[in-house]
Design a protein around this motif. Sequence first.
Motif, short mmCIF file in Angstrom:
data_model
loop_
_atom_site.label_atom_id
_atom_site.label_comp_id
_atom_site.label_asym_id
_atom_site.label_seq_id
_atom_site.Cartn_x
_atom_site.Cartn_y
_atom_site.Cartn_z
N SER A 211 14.48 8.08 5.88
CA SER A 211 13.76 9.09 5.11
C SER A 211 12.79 8.45 4.14
CB SER A 211 14.76 9.97 4.35
OG SER A 211 14.10 10.94 3.57
N ALA A 212 13.20 7.35 3.51
CA ALA A 212 12.32 6.68 2.54
C ALA A 212 11.07 6.11 3.21
CB ALA A 212 13.09 5.57 1.81
N VAL A 213 11.25 5.54 4.40
CA VAL A 213 10.09 4.98 5.12
C VAL A 213 9.14 6.09 5.55
CG1 VAL A 213 9.37 3.70 7.17
CG2 VAL A 213 11.33 2.91 5.85
N LEU A 214 9.69 7.22 6.01
CA LEU A 214 8.81 8.34 6.37
C LEU A 214 8.10 8.91 5.14
CD1 LEU A 214 10.63 10.39 9.15
CD2 LEU A 214 8.95 8.56 9.34
N ASP A 215 8.76 8.87 3.99
CA ASP A 215 8.07 9.29 2.76
C ASP A 215 6.87 8.39 2.49
OD1 ASP A 215 9.89 11.32 2.35
OD2 ASP A 215 11.09 10.21 0.89
N ASP A 216 7.07 7.07 2.63
CA ASP A 216 5.95 6.14 2.44
C ASP A 216 4.88 6.36 3.50
OD1 ASP A 216 7.24 5.05 0.28
OD2 ASP A 216 8.02 3.30 1.36
N MET A 217 5.31 6.63 4.73
CA MET A 217 4.35 6.87 5.82
C MET A 217 3.48 8.09 5.52
SD MET A 217 5.13 7.81 9.82
CE MET A 217 5.62 9.50 9.37
N ASP A 218 4.10 9.17 5.09
CA ASP A 218 3.34 10.39 4.80
C ASP A 218 2.42 10.18 3.60
OD1 ASP A 218 4.59 11.59 6.89
OD2 ASP A 218 5.96 12.80 5.70
N ALA A 219 2.87 9.40 2.61
CA ALA A 219 2.02 9.13 1.45
C ALA A 219 0.79 8.33 1.87
CB ALA A 219 2.81 8.37 0.38
N ASP A 220 0.98 7.30 2.71
CA ASP A 220 -0.17 6.54 3.22
C ASP A 220 -1.08 7.43 4.06
OD1 ASP A 220 0.68 4.21 2.01
OD2 ASP A 220 1.75 3.48 3.77
N THR A 221 -0.48 8.32 4.84
CA THR A 221 -1.28 9.22 5.68
C THR A 221 -2.15 10.13 4.82
OG1 THR A 221 0.41 9.21 7.42
CG2 THR A 221 -1.16 11.04 7.41
N ARG A 222 -1.56 10.75 3.82
CA ARG A 222 -2.33 11.65 2.96
C ARG A 222 -3.45 10.90 2.23
NH1 ARG A 222 2.92 14.00 2.19
NH2 ARG A 222 3.32 12.56 0.47
N GLN A 223 -3.15 9.70 1.74
CA GLN A 223 -4.17 8.94 1.03
C GLN A 223 -5.32 8.56 1.95
OE1 GLN A 223 -4.14 8.50 -2.16
NE2 GLN A 223 -5.91 7.15 -2.36
N GLY A 224 -5.00 8.09 3.16
CA GLY A 224 -6.05 7.72 4.10
C GLY A 224 -6.89 8.91 4.53
N VAL A 225 -6.24 10.03 4.83
CA VAL A 225 -6.97 11.23 5.25
C VAL A 225 -7.85 11.74 4.11
CG1 VAL A 225 -6.70 13.64 5.91
CG2 VAL A 225 -5.31 11.88 7.01
N ARG A 226 -7.34 11.70 2.87
CA ARG A 226 -8.12 12.17 1.73
C ARG A 226 -9.41 11.35 1.57
NH1 ARG A 226 -4.80 10.97 -2.14
NH2 ARG A 226 -3.54 12.85 -1.87
N LEU A 227 -9.31 10.03 1.75
CA LEU A 227 -10.50 9.19 1.62
C LEU A 227 -11.49 9.45 2.75
CD1 LEU A 227 -8.78 5.84 0.58
CD2 LEU A 227 -10.31 7.22 -0.84
N LEU A 228 -11.00 9.62 3.96
CA LEU A 228 -11.89 9.80 5.11
C LEU A 228 -12.53 11.19 5.12
CD1 LEU A 228 -9.76 8.00 7.85
CD2 LEU A 228 -11.90 7.21 6.83
N THR A 229 -11.77 12.22 4.80
CA THR A 229 -12.38 13.55 4.74
C THR A 229 -13.36 13.64 3.58
OG1 THR A 229 -10.49 14.35 3.44
CG2 THR A 229 -10.42 14.70 5.83
N GLY A 230 -13.05 12.97 2.48
CA GLY A 230 -13.98 12.96 1.36
C GLY A 230 -15.29 12.28 1.73
N ALA A 231 -15.20 11.15 2.47
CA ALA A 231 -16.42 10.47 2.91
C ALA A 231 -17.21 11.34 3.88
CB ALA A 231 -16.06 9.14 3.55
N ALA A 232 -16.52 12.04 4.79
CA ALA A 232 -17.22 12.90 5.75
C ALA A 232 -17.94 14.05 5.04
CB ALA A 232 -16.21 13.45 6.77
N ALA A 233 -17.28 14.66 4.05
CA ALA A 233 -17.90 15.77 3.33
C ALA A 233 -19.07 15.29 2.48
CB ALA A 233 -16.86 16.47 2.46
N GLN A 234 -18.91 14.14 1.84
CA GLN A 234 -19.96 13.64 0.95
C GLN A 234 -21.21 13.26 1.74
OE1 GLN A 234 -18.79 10.19 -1.27
NE2 GLN A 234 -20.58 10.22 -2.58
N ARG A 235 -21.01 12.69 2.93
CA ARG A 235 -22.15 12.24 3.74
C ARG A 235 -22.62 13.30 4.74
NH1 ARG A 235 -20.35 6.00 5.26
NH2 ARG A 235 -19.65 5.41 3.17
N SER A 236 -21.87 14.41 4.83
CA SER A 236 -22.15 15.43 5.85
C SER A 236 -22.22 14.80 7.23
CB SER A 236 -23.47 16.16 5.53
OG SER A 236 -23.35 16.87 4.31
#
Length: 286
Positions: free
Chosen positions: A185-210
Amino acid sequence: MDNALFSRRRAERFAQLVDEANGGRRHHLRSRVDDQLAPLVALGRQLGSNPPAAEVDQEFRAGLRAMLLATAAREGIGAPAAPQPAEKTSAGRGSLLPAVTARRARARGAILVGIAAGAIAVSGISAASENAVPGDALYGMKRGTERAQLALTSSDISRGQLFLDFARTRLVEASALRGNRAGYSAVLDDMDADTRQGVRLLTGAAAQRSDPAALDTVDTFVTRQRRALDPLTDRGSRADQERTAQSLALLTSIAERADALRAAIACGRPASTTSDFLGPTPGTCP
């Protein structure tokens, strides 16, 4: 008592011992710190004769070279000595300066060699820790290496891709921890945290650059991650299966967000003024 003076003498004596160990001219003197420096000299010879077999990452090699060059420039290694005024330099002191300068250069060179050898040794340990899982002795080194990679990355897209790579690594670790409820469970918690952080950065870059190019990375990650996570849904305890389902639900939310954001970019409204744990929310198309 001048600590800097004693530190310099210690470094110079270390350089002499290194020279002697490598077949250089022996110095007919003995210092009180020889016994303390002997293990370091032995370690230096061992590292020199048995270099780590692990391949050094090119990015690490470039960073190490830049650090050594900066240190050499700061310490004045290899730079010509500043000329001394003739009227202020006595004959006796003039004869001593070349020897002192050479000795200091050897000392600084030995220190730089020690830094380089230590850094290469650390890189070898880092490579050996790649397959470590929570509970292993090298797992802390593995996570520390990941933090160092993030610190050396500047762009949001590169950082987002790194976070998604770490999320894939966490899934591999979780697969090896089936049956260990707390660890899984702890490793999946870390996995989901890394997933959210990575997706947040990539979607932010896509929206900013259109530009939906960064969303392609997100789609590829979701497909591969789901394919690797699906076999774990019916394994382990009931609690493990429920925890796996939560991670799969997160992947579903990410896929839906990427599709909505791609459609918003296509109609010229990539993002609204709000955001959440997956980054900017898509704007509303006419």
